[in-house]
Design a protein around this motif. Structure first.
Motif, mmCIF file in Angstrom:
data_model
loop_
_atom_site.group_PDB
_atom_site.id
_atom_site.type_symbol
_atom_site.label_atom_id
_atom_site.label_comp_id
_atom_site.label_asym_id
_atom_site.label_seq_id
_atom_site.Cartn_x
_atom_site.Cartn_y
_atom_site.Cartn_z
ATOM 1 N N LEU A 4 -6.814 -13.603 57.469
ATOM 2 C CA LEU A 4 -7.341 -13.674 58.747
ATOM 3 C C LEU A 4 -7.846 -15.136 59.252
ATOM 4 O O LEU A 4 -9.124 -15.180 58.884
ATOM 5 N N VAL A 5 -7.338 -15.799 60.323
ATOM 6 C CA VAL A 5 -7.961 -17.097 60.650
ATOM 7 C C VAL A 5 -8.027 -17.052 61.873
ATOM 8 O O VAL A 5 -7.401 -17.153 62.870
ATOM 9 N N GLU A 6 -9.442 -17.232 62.555
ATOM 10 C CA GLU A 6 -9.832 -17.321 63.802
ATOM 11 C C GLU A 6 -9.741 -18.827 64.124
ATOM 12 O O GLU A 6 -10.094 -19.923 63.406
ATOM 13 N N ALA A 35 -9.083 -6.187 65.958
ATOM 14 C CA ALA A 35 -10.381 -5.948 66.546
ATOM 15 C C ALA A 35 -10.958 -7.190 66.724
ATOM 16 O O ALA A 35 -10.715 -8.068 65.680
ATOM 17 N N TRP A 36 -11.863 -7.480 67.588
ATOM 18 C CA TRP A 36 -13.018 -8.477 67.653
ATOM 19 C C TRP A 36 -14.210 -8.055 67.514
ATOM 20 O O TRP A 36 -14.783 -7.209 68.294
ATOM 21 N N VAL A 93 -20.974 -15.599 66.701
ATOM 22 C CA VAL A 93 -19.966 -15.894 66.066
ATOM 23 C C VAL A 93 -18.857 -14.882 66.147
ATOM 24 O O VAL A 93 -19.330 -13.513 66.093
ATOM 25 N N TYR A 94 -17.850 -15.053 66.515
ATOM 26 C CA TYR A 94 -16.676 -14.088 66.491
ATOM 27 C C TYR A 94 -15.832 -13.730 65.458
ATOM 28 O O TYR A 94 -15.314 -14.949 65.084
ATOM 29 N N TYR A 95 -15.622 -12.743 64.960
ATOM 30 C CA TYR A 95 -14.677 -12.405 63.984
ATOM 31 C C TYR A 95 -13.503 -11.569 64.446
ATOM 32 O O TYR A 95 -13.664 -10.599 65.127
ATOM 33 N N CYS A 96 -12.376 -11.812 63.687
ATOM 34 C CA CYS A 96 -11.204 -11.000 63.963
ATOM 35 C C CYS A 96 -11.247 -9.989 62.668
ATOM 36 O O CYS A 96 -11.709 -10.232 61.730
ATOM 37 N N ALA A 97 -10.791 -8.936 63.080
ATOM 38 C CA ALA A 97 -10.491 -7.917 61.838
ATOM 39 C C ALA A 97 -9.323 -7.026 61.900
ATOM 40 O O ALA A 97 -8.778 -6.949 63.239
ATOM 41 N N ASN A 110 -10.247 -5.782 56.514
ATOM 42 C CA ASN A 110 -10.063 -7.283 56.290
ATOM 43 C C ASN A 110 -10.597 -8.067 57.664
ATOM 44 O O ASN A 110 -10.490 -7.550 58.805
ATOM 45 N N TRP A 111 -11.201 -8.985 57.268
ATOM 46 C CA TRP A 111 -12.063 -9.949 58.239
ATOM 47 C C TRP A 111 -11.689 -11.422 57.898
ATOM 48 O O TRP A 111 -11.366 -11.885 57.196
ATOM 49 N N GLY A 112 -11.952 -12.205 59.170
ATOM 50 C CA GLY A 112 -11.614 -13.590 59.206
ATOM 51 C C GLY A 112 -13.057 -14.204 59.027
ATOM 52 O O GLY A 112 -13.927 -13.432 58.673
#
Length: 121
Positions: A4-6, A35-36, A93-97, A110-112
């Motif tokens: 995952l790439v934000e 999700a974020w 910091v915002y993460y995509c999951a 799974n996380w960016g």
């Protein structure tokens, strides 16, 4: 291997808007809930928004409801977070999951790498 790439983070004045994107290398993207999350300095990571695989159901934390909107384009393997009326307390910091089940209490496996959002007061 899921990647995952934000992108889309940056510096914005209070009241401004940003749109975050999350590009996913997932074979069947629509099978994954997205999700974020966000993490501010000195604070625990918190759920911001989530969406089911088909995009029909969304979830939001109370702090962003009415200001943020999560969406996805399954044809492009991409999830989005539109952030409006940004406040200094949105700085994080915002993460995509990605995970198999949706919602704020689901387990996301799974996380960016995260993208910084800074809201200037």
């Amino acid at each position: 291997q899921v990647q995952l790439v934000e992108s889309g983070g940056g510096l914005v004045p209070a009241g401004g808007s940003l749109r975050l994107s999350c590009a996913a290398s997932i074979r069947i993207f629509s099978t994954f809930a997205m999700a974020w999350f966000r993490q501010a300095p000195g604070r625990e990571r918190e759920f911001v928004a989530g969406i089911t695989g088909g995009g029909s159901t969304t979830y939001y934390s109370d702090s962003v409801k009415g200001r943020f909107a999560i969406s996805r384009d399954n044809a492009k393997n991409t999830a989005f977070l539109q952030m409006n009326s940004l406040k200094p307390e949105d700085t994080a910091v915002y993460y995509c999951a990605a995970g198999l089940l949706p919602g704020p209490r689901a387990t996301y496996s799974n996380w960016g790498q995260g993208t910084q959002v800074t809201v200037d007061s």
